[in-house]
Design a protein around this motif. Structure first.
Motif, PDB file in Angstrom:
ATOM      1  N   ASN A  16       0.750  -1.409   0.120  1.00 58.82           N
ATOM      2  CA  ASN A  16      -0.029   0.060  -0.053  1.00 58.82           C
ATOM      3  C   ASN A  16       1.004   1.440   0.296  1.00 58.82           C
ATOM      4  O   ASN A  16       1.887   1.462   0.539  1.00 58.82           O
ATOM      5  CB  ASN A  16      -0.846  -0.476   1.590  1.00 58.82           C
ATOM      6  CG  ASN A  16      -1.921  -1.315   1.097  1.00 58.82           C
ATOM      7  OD1 ASN A  16      -2.971  -1.599   0.316  1.00 58.82           O
ATOM      8  ND2 ASN A  16      -1.950  -2.027   2.006  1.00 58.82           N
ATOM      9  N   GLU A  37       4.155   7.189   2.157  1.00 55.11           N
ATOM     10  CA  GLU A  37       3.917   5.857   3.434  1.00 55.11           C
ATOM     11  C   GLU A  37       3.946   4.663   2.942  1.00 55.11           C
ATOM     12  O   GLU A  37       2.842   4.346   2.571  1.00 55.11           O
ATOM     13  CB  GLU A  37       2.913   6.595   3.895  1.00 55.11           C
ATOM     14  CG  GLU A  37       2.517   5.710   5.432  1.00 55.11           C
ATOM     15  CD  GLU A  37       1.406   5.978   6.007  1.00 55.11           C
ATOM     16  OE1 GLU A  37       0.287   5.445   6.394  1.00 55.11           O
ATOM     17  OE2 GLU A  37       1.404   7.804   6.111  1.00 55.11           O
ATOM     18  N   THR A  39       3.084   0.786   2.956  1.00 52.17           N
ATOM     19  CA  THR A  39       3.058  -0.408   3.695  1.00 52.17           C
ATOM     20  C   THR A  39       2.753  -1.733   3.387  1.00 52.17           C
ATOM     21  O   THR A  39       2.457  -1.196   2.197  1.00 52.17           O
ATOM     22  CB  THR A  39       2.059   0.009   4.939  1.00 52.17           C
ATOM     23  OG1 THR A  39       0.182   0.166   4.045  1.00 52.17           O
ATOM     24  CG2 THR A  39       2.241   1.155   6.371  1.00 52.17           C
ATOM     25  N   SER A  40       3.356  -2.603   3.939  1.00 51.95           N
ATOM     26  CA  SER A  40       3.255  -3.771   3.020  1.00 51.95           C
ATOM     27  C   SER A  40       3.398  -5.327   4.384  1.00 51.95           C
ATOM     28  O   SER A  40       4.167  -4.934   5.255  1.00 51.95           O
ATOM     29  CB  SER A  40       4.225  -3.966   2.822  1.00 51.95           C
ATOM     30  OG  SER A  40       4.369  -5.346   1.309  1.00 51.95           O
ATOM     31  N   ASP A  41       3.069  -6.831   4.029  1.00 50.83           N
ATOM     32  CA  ASP A  41       2.992  -7.716   4.757  1.00 50.83           C
ATOM     33  C   ASP A  41       4.196  -8.357   4.218  1.00 50.83           C
ATOM     34  O   ASP A  41       4.712  -9.647   4.371  1.00 50.83           O
ATOM     35  CB  ASP A  41       2.347  -7.873   4.581  1.00 50.83           C
ATOM     36  CG  ASP A  41       1.591  -9.230   3.587  1.00 50.83           C
ATOM     37  OD1 ASP A  41       1.754  -8.170   2.492  1.00 50.83           O
ATOM     38  OD2 ASP A  41       0.838  -9.285   3.427  1.00 50.83           O
ATOM     39  N   GLN A  46       8.947  -4.194   3.735  1.00 49.46           N
ATOM     40  CA  GLN A  46       8.816  -2.872   5.273  1.00 49.46           C
ATOM     41  C   GLN A  46      10.602  -2.606   5.756  1.00 49.46           C
ATOM     42  O   GLN A  46      10.960  -1.817   5.377  1.00 49.46           O
ATOM     43  CB  GLN A  46       8.481  -4.009   6.061  1.00 49.46           C
ATOM     44  CG  GLN A  46       7.001  -4.545   6.189  1.00 49.46           C
ATOM     45  CD  GLN A  46       7.147  -6.022   7.275  1.00 49.46           C
ATOM     46  OE1 GLN A  46       7.380  -6.346   7.711  1.00 49.46           O
ATOM     47  NE2 GLN A  46       5.794  -6.179   7.353  1.00 49.46           N
ATOM     48  N   ALA A  49      10.497   0.290   3.034  1.00 57.53           N
ATOM     49  CA  ALA A  49       9.472   1.594   3.854  1.00 57.53           C
ATOM     50  C   ALA A  49       9.979   2.474   4.155  1.00 57.53           C
ATOM     51  O   ALA A  49      10.263   3.007   4.198  1.00 57.53           O
ATOM     52  CB  ALA A  49       8.334   1.171   4.128  1.00 57.53           C
ATOM     53  N   LYS A  50      10.717   2.084   5.625  1.00 46.33           N
ATOM     54  CA  LYS A  50      11.775   3.110   6.125  1.00 46.33           C
ATOM     55  C   LYS A  50      12.683   3.470   5.679  1.00 46.33           C
ATOM     56  O   LYS A  50      13.010   4.784   6.262  1.00 46.33           O
ATOM     57  CB  LYS A  50      12.843   1.686   7.234  1.00 46.33           C
ATOM     58  CG  LYS A  50      11.776   1.090   8.150  1.00 46.33           C
ATOM     59  CD  LYS A  50      12.441   0.169   8.884  1.00 46.33           C
ATOM     60  CE  LYS A  50      11.220  -0.781  10.115  1.00 46.33           C
ATOM     61  NZ  LYS A  50      12.339  -2.106  10.736  1.00 46.33           N
ATOM     62  N   THR A  53      11.032   7.285   2.715  1.00 45.04           N
ATOM     63  CA  THR A  53      10.051   8.670   2.948  1.00 45.04           C
ATOM     64  C   THR A  53      10.163   9.855   1.726  1.00 45.04           C
ATOM     65  O   THR A  53       8.718   9.988   2.524  1.00 45.04           O
ATOM     66  CB  THR A  53      10.498   8.226   4.109  1.00 45.04           C
ATOM     67  OG1 THR A  53      11.604   8.912   4.011  1.00 45.04           O
ATOM     68  CG2 THR A  53      10.810   7.033   4.591  1.00 45.04           C
TER      69      THR A  53
END
Length: 113
Positions: A16, A37, A39-41, A46, A49-50, A53
């Motif tokens: 997402n 932003e 987000t993910s499983d 992950q 994403a960090k 940004t």
């Protein structure tokens, strides 16, 4: 704001993406910062994403393939080069920057025996 939802395929992971343009900035051909932003499983996304940004949309869209920050971050953290997540992130950035219209994109793969 632009939103992207990327269903990655056989792995079953979803990414997402929310991309927000800094509208206080002038819309020049030199720079257009987009806050991300993600987000993910997916454990790889992950990590992405960090680190991922904020990007400059013009540098991402008008750079040579695989040379922008999105591709560099993806290459650093993902072992799967055919993952559609990277292109989904870029398409979301493109829309947030006003460089493309929001449209549904898809990849459909079949195999004939």
């Amino acid at each position: 704001m632009a939103t992207g939802i990327i269903h990655c395929g056989a792995c079953g992971f979803t990414i997402n993406v929310k991309a927000v343009s800094d509208d206080s900035q002038t819309n020049s051909r030199r720079s257009k910062m987009i806050k991300l932003e993600i987000t993910s499983d997916c454990p790889n996304y992950q990590k992405i994403a960090k680190e991922l940004t904020e990007v400059d949309a013009y540098k991402e869209m008008f750079n040579k393939l695989h040379m922008g920050k999105v591709y560099e971050t993806f290459a650093k953290h993902s072992p799967h080069p055919s993952c559609p997540g990277v292109s989904g992130i870029l398409k979301t950035v493109e829309v947030a920057a006003g460089l493309a219209l929001p449209q549904t994109a898809s990849i459909s793969i079949t195999k004939d025996n």
